[in-house]
Motif scaffolding. Structure first.
Motif, mmCIF file in Angstrom:
data_model
loop_
_atom_site.group_PDB
_atom_site.id
_atom_site.type_symbol
_atom_site.label_atom_id
_atom_site.label_comp_id
_atom_site.label_asym_id
_atom_site.label_seq_id
_atom_site.Cartn_x
_atom_site.Cartn_y
_atom_site.Cartn_z
ATOM 1 N N PHE A 192 -4.982 -7.361 -7.280
ATOM 2 C CA PHE A 192 -4.341 -7.188 -5.970
ATOM 3 C C PHE A 192 -3.193 -6.192 -6.069
ATOM 4 C CE2 PHE A 192 -0.219 -9.630 -5.576
ATOM 5 C CZ PHE A 192 -0.042 -9.848 -6.932
ATOM 6 N N SER A 193 -2.720 -5.750 -4.909
ATOM 7 C CA SER A 193 -1.569 -4.840 -4.899
ATOM 8 C C SER A 193 -0.507 -5.353 -3.930
ATOM 9 C CB SER A 193 -1.993 -3.417 -4.511
ATOM 10 O OG SER A 193 -2.620 -3.379 -3.246
ATOM 11 N N SER A 194 0.745 -5.188 -4.314
ATOM 12 C CA SER A 194 1.877 -5.499 -3.442
ATOM 13 C C SER A 194 2.978 -4.499 -3.762
ATOM 14 C CB SER A 194 2.385 -6.919 -3.688
ATOM 15 O OG SER A 194 3.570 -7.163 -2.927
ATOM 16 N N THR A 200 -3.051 -2.436 3.544
ATOM 17 C CA THR A 200 -2.417 -3.167 4.661
ATOM 18 C C THR A 200 -0.903 -3.030 4.710
ATOM 19 O OG1 THR A 200 -2.169 -5.151 3.314
ATOM 20 C CG2 THR A 200 -4.217 -4.944 4.586
ATOM 21 N N GLY A 201 -0.278 -2.603 3.617
ATOM 22 C CA GLY A 201 1.184 -2.545 3.563
ATOM 23 C C GLY A 201 1.830 -3.897 3.320
ATOM 24 N N THR A 202 1.012 -4.924 3.143
ATOM 25 C CA THR A 202 1.542 -6.280 2.929
ATOM 26 C C THR A 202 2.380 -6.367 1.654
ATOM 27 O OG1 THR A 202 -0.276 -7.301 4.084
ATOM 28 C CG2 THR A 202 0.812 -8.670 2.426
ATOM 29 N N VAL A 203 3.534 -7.045 1.768
ATOM 30 C CA VAL A 203 4.409 -7.238 0.622
ATOM 31 C C VAL A 203 4.515 -8.741 0.354
ATOM 32 C CG1 VAL A 203 6.767 -6.965 -0.244
ATOM 33 C CG2 VAL A 203 5.743 -5.160 1.154
ATOM 34 N N ILE A 217 2.090 0.081 -7.537
ATOM 35 C CA ILE A 217 2.361 1.517 -7.427
ATOM 36 C C ILE A 217 3.232 1.871 -6.206
ATOM 37 C CG2 ILE A 217 0.225 2.156 -6.221
ATOM 38 C CD1 ILE A 217 0.168 4.565 -8.331
ATOM 39 N N TYR A 218 3.238 0.982 -5.187
ATOM 40 C CA TYR A 218 4.090 1.248 -4.011
ATOM 41 C C TYR A 218 5.417 0.500 -4.066
ATOM 42 C CZ TYR A 218 -0.108 3.348 -2.161
ATOM 43 O OH TYR A 218 -1.211 4.158 -1.996
ATOM 44 N N GLU A 219 5.825 0.038 -5.243
ATOM 45 C CA GLU A 219 6.989 -0.871 -5.306
ATOM 46 C C GLU A 219 8.225 -0.337 -4.586
ATOM 47 O OE1 GLU A 219 9.232 -1.602 -8.943
ATOM 48 O OE2 GLU A 219 8.414 0.221 -9.829
ATOM 49 N N HIS A 220 8.475 0.953 -4.679
ATOM 50 C CA HIS A 220 9.705 1.477 -4.078
ATOM 51 C C HIS A 220 9.569 1.719 -2.572
ATOM 52 C CE1 HIS A 220 11.576 1.681 -7.915
ATOM 53 N NE2 HIS A 220 10.684 2.526 -8.401
ATOM 54 N N ILE A 221 8.336 1.731 -2.078
ATOM 55 C CA ILE A 221 8.155 1.989 -0.643
ATOM 56 C C ILE A 221 8.024 0.627 0.046
ATOM 57 C CG2 ILE A 221 6.878 3.331 1.076
ATOM 58 C CD1 ILE A 221 5.973 5.097 -1.354
ATOM 59 N N ASN A 222 9.191 0.038 0.260
ATOM 60 C CA ASN A 222 9.287 -1.344 0.710
ATOM 61 C C ASN A 222 10.443 -1.392 1.706
ATOM 62 O OD1 ASN A 222 10.031 -4.056 0.887
ATOM 63 N ND2 ASN A 222 9.556 -4.483 -1.252
ATOM 64 N N GLY A 240 5.499 -2.561 3.626
ATOM 65 C CA GLY A 240 5.700 -1.487 2.661
ATOM 66 C C GLY A 240 4.521 -0.534 2.625
ATOM 67 N N ALA A 241 4.487 0.298 1.580
ATOM 68 C CA ALA A 241 3.506 1.391 1.425
ATOM 69 C C ALA A 241 3.593 2.323 2.645
ATOM 70 C CB ALA A 241 2.094 0.873 1.187
ATOM 71 N N PHE A 242 2.572 3.147 2.882
ATOM 72 C CA PHE A 242 2.648 4.009 4.070
ATOM 73 C C PHE A 242 1.348 3.984 4.856
ATOM 74 C CE2 PHE A 242 3.077 6.779 0.181
ATOM 75 C CZ PHE A 242 1.721 6.995 -0.024
ATOM 76 N N TYR A 243 0.886 2.734 5.063
ATOM 77 C CA TYR A 243 -0.362 2.551 5.799
ATOM 78 C C TYR A 243 -0.193 1.512 6.896
ATOM 79 C CZ TYR A 243 -1.985 4.384 1.308
ATOM 80 O OH TYR A 243 -2.156 5.134 0.172
ATOM 81 N N VAL A 244 -0.960 1.706 7.979
ATOM 82 C CA VAL A 244 -1.149 0.638 8.960
ATOM 83 C C VAL A 244 -2.654 0.411 9.001
ATOM 84 C CG1 VAL A 244 -0.781 -0.139 11.317
ATOM 85 C CG2 VAL A 244 0.833 1.448 10.302
ATOM 86 N N PHE A 245 -3.038 -0.848 9.167
ATOM 87 C CA PHE A 245 -4.458 -1.202 9.069
ATOM 88 C C PHE A 245 -4.855 -2.018 10.310
ATOM 89 C CE2 PHE A 245 -7.989 -3.465 6.703
ATOM 90 C CZ PHE A 245 -8.669 -2.326 6.303
ATOM 91 N N PRO A 246 -4.954 -1.326 11.459
ATOM 92 C CA PRO A 246 -5.219 -2.054 12.695
ATOM 93 C C PRO A 246 -6.664 -2.534 12.834
ATOM 94 C CG PRO A 246 -5.093 0.294 13.132
ATOM 95 C CD PRO A 246 -4.746 0.120 11.688
ATOM 96 N N ASP A 247 -6.804 -3.626 13.569
ATOM 97 C CA ASP A 247 -8.125 -4.168 13.908
ATOM 98 C C ASP A 247 -8.605 -3.437 15.162
ATOM 99 O OD1 ASP A 247 -10.116 -5.778 15.211
ATOM 100 O OD2 ASP A 247 -9.555 -7.431 13.874
#
Ligand code: PMP
Ligand code: GLU
Length: 388
Positions: free
Chosen positions: A160-162, A167-170, A196-201, A310-317
């Protein structure tokens, strides 16, 4: 194995651009900032000092030392130098790990939505991706109960990623502790924690699963310089891992790539030694872009988005558009909608299927506010044109 959907979409938008079409690409997860000057200077200096030969397979000693310090400084994880392996991007770090731990028939639990390459790399190793869906209502979080229920005697790994791509989920410290409790009950299972996105939070501090001593031996922490330091083209990623696993990855890498680029490694020393506080302007820019995109999406009827941390994504339904028509063509899937938005709206996004969620689309907002405003305008106009 499938082609990488993120790279495929960026290829398609490049092709359309080459044909003279004015496509806006929000498909690739890549910062639109340039690599900071002090990192470039370190690379120039490295060339001048003739750091131009093969390096030790897991990376230069002083780089691995610097990464071990970074893990202590930012994440509270006590890795020593011999537990660090530097690779050709975090992508290779993940591939090394999977190739050296997963045997044919082993199960790998992957909470969805997940980053495109996880499942495909597992398949290459002959492993079986066990995809566990999460929901937008729950901010796409994977719960300890879901983790427990997915484990079988064949489970070897969970990935997993956080902050999460797509999704940008933290995950908070408490939520990670909940997953660690399950992991502790299963000493034969390991977790690949992609940070990998730890600082983009935008919400608070980043937390690492390996900080918990009772699961330290079961966690491999993946990180890299591509995202935070705008170094996607330099190709440097790394792991901190139990020594046995680090040794296996080292051996794997020794046969595949020998090591990553000597010059990029020297530049990475400058990046990991730098104070992450200098990233604050970049993070603030990403945060205001997130607001811009969320506001635009909220004004599009039928689009449901949660607020990513975080991250730089939005994941809309976008599943409410399934069954609608673009001329004669019925939109049946996220892939169809994505192709419609590309060909008709001239906006390149990535369909959720490749991330394990067929109801969503991924928008990468690593672009200027001007570009994002125009992209959102195009998306809204194209969606409005769809008929029932
Ligand atoms: N993990 C995640 C979650 C990613 O989004 C990416 C995308 N670049 C990677 C790993 C790989 O990064 P790289 O190979 O550029 O270090
Ligand atoms: N990780 C980025 C993304 O998800 C870059 C593309 C890739 O490496 O697949 O878009």
């Amino acid at each position: 194995m499938e082609e990488s959907a993120t790279l495929a979409m960026s290829r398609k938008s490049r092709e359309l651009k080459a044909q003279g079409k004015d496509v806006i690409s929000l498909s690739l997860g890549e910062p639109d900032f340039f690599t900071p000057q002090f990192i470039k200077d370190a690379a120039v200096e490295a060339m001048e000092q003739n750091y131009t030969m093969y390096t030790p397979v897991p990376g230069y000693d002083d780089l691995r030392e610097a990464i071990a310090n970074k893990f202590r400084r930012d994440n509270g994880i006590p890795y020593t130098k011999d537990q660090i392996v530097v690779s050709t991007g975090a992508k290779q770090s993940i591939a090394n790990l999977v190739m050296s731990t997963i045997n044919p028939g082993d199960e790998v639990i992957i909470p969805a939505p997940y980053w495109v390459s996880y499942a495909e790399i597992v398949k290459v190793a002959g492993g079986i991706p066990v995809v566990v869906p999460t929901t937008i209502e729950n901010d796409f979080k994977f719960s300890p109960q879901q983790f427990r229920d997915a484990i079988t005697p064949k489970t070897k790994m969970m990935m997993f990623s956080s902050p999460c791509n797509p999704t940008g989920t933290v995950y908070s410290k408490e939520e990670l502790r909940g997953l660690a409790d399950v992991l502790k009950e299963h000493p034969n299972v390991i977790v690949m924690s992609d940070e990998i996105y730890e600082h983009i939070n935008f919400g608070g501090s980043h937390h690492s699963l390996a900080q918990f001593e009772d699961v330290y031996e079961q966690v491999v922490t993946v990180n890299g310089v591509s995202k935070a330091w705008a170094m996607t083209g330099w190709r440097v990623g790394y792991i901190g891992a139990p020594k046995l696993i680090a040794d296996a990855c080292n051996k794997m890498q020794g046969q595949f790539t020998s090591a990553t680029c000597s010059i990029a490694q020297r530049a990475t020393i400058a990046a990991v030694n730098a104070d992450p506080a200098i990233l604050k302007d970049m993070i603030a820019a990403f945060e205001s872009r997130r607001e811009l995109v969320l506001k635009a999406l909220a004004a599009m009827p039928g689009v449901i988005a949660n607020k990513p941390g975080g991250a730089f994504y939005v994941f809309p339904d976008i599943s409410s558009f399934f069954g609608k028509k673009a001329g004669d063509k019925v939109i049946e899937s996220a892939e169809d909608l994505c192709m419609y938005l590309l060909n008709d709206g001239l906006v390149a996004l990535v369909s959720g299927e490749a991330f394990g969620d067929p109801n969503c689309l991924r928008i990468s907002y690593a672009a200027s506010e001007e570009t994002l405003t125009e992209a959102m305008r195009r998306m809204a106009a194209a969606l409005e044109k769809l008929s029932a």
